[in-house]
Design a protein around this motif. Structure first.
Motif, short mmCIF file in Angstrom:
data_model
loop_
_atom_site.label_atom_id
_atom_site.label_comp_id
_atom_site.label_asym_id
_atom_site.label_seq_id
_atom_site.Cartn_x
_atom_site.Cartn_y
_atom_site.Cartn_z
N LEU A 151 0.50 -1.30 -0.07
CA LEU A 151 -0.13 -0.24 0.03
C LEU A 151 0.53 0.81 -0.44
O LEU A 151 1.95 1.46 0.53
CB LEU A 151 -0.69 -0.02 1.51
CG LEU A 151 -1.75 1.31 1.56
CD1 LEU A 151 -3.07 1.20 0.11
CD2 LEU A 151 -2.90 0.59 2.84
N MET A 152 0.34 1.85 -0.90
CA MET A 152 1.70 2.98 -0.74
C MET A 152 0.32 4.44 -0.56
O MET A 152 -0.45 4.35 -0.46
CB MET A 152 1.73 3.71 -2.63
CG MET A 152 2.32 5.26 -2.81
SD MET A 152 3.42 5.30 -4.51
CE MET A 152 4.52 3.54 -4.51
N VAL B 156 3.51 -6.76 12.70
CA VAL B 156 5.31 -6.89 13.54
C VAL B 156 5.72 -6.47 12.16
O VAL B 156 6.31 -6.46 11.22
CB VAL B 156 5.99 -8.31 13.67
CG1 VAL B 156 6.57 -7.93 14.51
CG2 VAL B 156 5.10 -9.19 14.65
N PHE B 157 6.38 -5.26 12.29
CA PHE B 157 6.83 -4.54 11.30
C PHE B 157 7.81 -4.99 11.46
O PHE B 157 8.97 -5.25 12.81
CB PHE B 157 6.87 -2.28 11.82
CG PHE B 157 6.03 -1.96 11.56
CD1 PHE B 157 5.94 -2.20 9.75
CD2 PHE B 157 4.68 -1.71 11.87
CE1 PHE B 157 4.26 -1.12 9.76
CE2 PHE B 157 3.77 -1.47 11.99
CZ PHE B 157 3.35 -1.19 10.51
N GLU B 158 9.19 -5.14 10.24
CA GLU B 158 10.71 -4.85 10.02
C GLU B 158 11.32 -4.24 10.85
O GLU B 158 11.18 -3.58 9.56
CB GLU B 158 10.64 -6.12 9.08
CG GLU B 158 9.73 -7.37 8.92
CD GLU B 158 10.29 -8.35 7.88
OE1 GLU B 158 11.00 -8.41 7.20
OE2 GLU B 158 9.26 -8.24 7.53
N GLY B 159 12.15 -3.95 10.94
CA GLY B 159 12.39 -2.81 12.16
C GLY B 159 14.33 -2.80 11.52
O GLY B 159 15.45 -1.55 12.16
N MET C 181 2.51 -14.35 5.01
CA MET C 181 1.05 -13.31 5.52
C MET C 181 2.44 -12.03 5.78
O MET C 181 2.54 -11.55 6.85
CB MET C 181 0.62 -14.44 6.57
CG MET C 181 -0.51 -12.60 6.93
SD MET C 181 -2.04 -12.80 8.02
CE MET C 181 -2.33 -11.60 7.96
N LYS C 182 2.85 -11.57 4.68
CA LYS C 182 3.10 -10.56 4.82
C LYS C 182 2.74 -9.02 3.84
O LYS C 182 2.42 -9.41 3.12
CB LYS C 182 4.74 -10.62 4.32
CG LYS C 182 5.62 -11.44 4.45
CD LYS C 182 7.12 -12.28 4.08
CE LYS C 182 7.53 -13.06 5.12
NZ LYS C 182 8.65 -13.63 4.87
N GLY C 183 3.53 -7.89 4.40
CA GLY C 183 3.18 -6.81 3.10
C GLY C 183 3.96 -5.28 3.30
O GLY C 183 4.75 -6.12 4.03
N THR C 184 3.45 -4.68 2.57
CA THR C 184 4.62 -3.60 2.40
C THR C 184 4.02 -2.21 2.44
O THR C 184 2.95 -1.85 2.10
CB THR C 184 5.75 -2.93 1.34
OG1 THR C 184 6.40 -4.61 1.30
CG2 THR C 184 6.33 -1.92 1.41
N VAL C 185 4.38 -1.40 3.43
CA VAL C 185 3.50 -0.18 3.32
C VAL C 185 4.64 1.11 2.82
O VAL C 185 6.18 0.89 3.56
CB VAL C 185 2.99 0.80 4.93
CG1 VAL C 185 3.10 2.21 5.18
CG2 VAL C 185 2.01 0.20 5.60
#
Length: 178
Positions: free
Chosen positions: A89-90, A110-113, A171-175
């Motif tokens: 999602l942009m 969970v954000f990958e930091g 189950m992964k995603g990106t903002v």
């Protein structure tokens, strides 16, 4: 009998007035969000599936709140696999994302930091409405439960995330903040 009703109504008006700012408008700023202009972007319904057990009640993809856009990402799972919808999602800086359980819980965000500076990790962590651990939301089990993450004041960049309970199932995603 009319006096208690009138007194209750007056009390309600006073409480409402106290909750409002100097401009007479209630402050609806999300935790960690900065106030910004109202967007003219219109809401569009999610493409597939049921929401809260009712196929006629799919949540809008984005809504205007007066403090920016709140986008919605559905968390689903079952025989068709586990996924975020949409998975990428942009958004504009200042927007927020509401992650909503559609089915197949429990889910968490969970954000990958590892690719984020410690300052950005700290700021992002403060913007998770129901935080259970660093960069991690609480567990959401029931359809309709949600957690909101504000991107107010966050720099442009990619913010990858996964479901704490279904990340190994893809189950992964990106903002992407513009």
């Amino acid at each position: 009998m009319k006096q208690p009703v009138a007194a209750l109504f007056t009390l309600l008006l006073l409480c409402t007035a106290c909750a409002r700012g100097n401009d007479g408008v209630a402050d609806t700023t999300l935790p960690g969000a900065e106030k910004g202009p109202v967007s003219e972007e219109t809401a569009s319904p999610a493409e597939d599936g049921a929401y809260s057990g009712n196929s006629n009640s799919t949540p809008p993809a984005a809504t205007s709140t007066g403090v920016g856009i709140v986008h919605q990402i559905r968390m689903t799972g079952g025989t068709g696999g586990f996924r975020f919808d949409p998975s990428e999602l942009m958004i504009a800086e200042g927007a927020a994302i509401r992650f909503i359980v559609a089915e197949g819980g429990p889910h968490s965000i969970v954000f990958e930091g590892q690719d984020l500076t410690s300052d950005i990790q700290t700021r992002l962590d403060q913007r998770i409405s129901d935080r259970a651990a660093p960069l991690t939301s609480g567990i959401l089990s029931e359809a309709g439960e949600a957690v909101t993450v504000s991107f107010g004041g966050m720099p442009a960049g990619r913010y990858p995330f996964f479901c704490g309970t279904h990340g190994s199932a893809g189950m992964k995603g990106t903002v992407i903040v513009q």
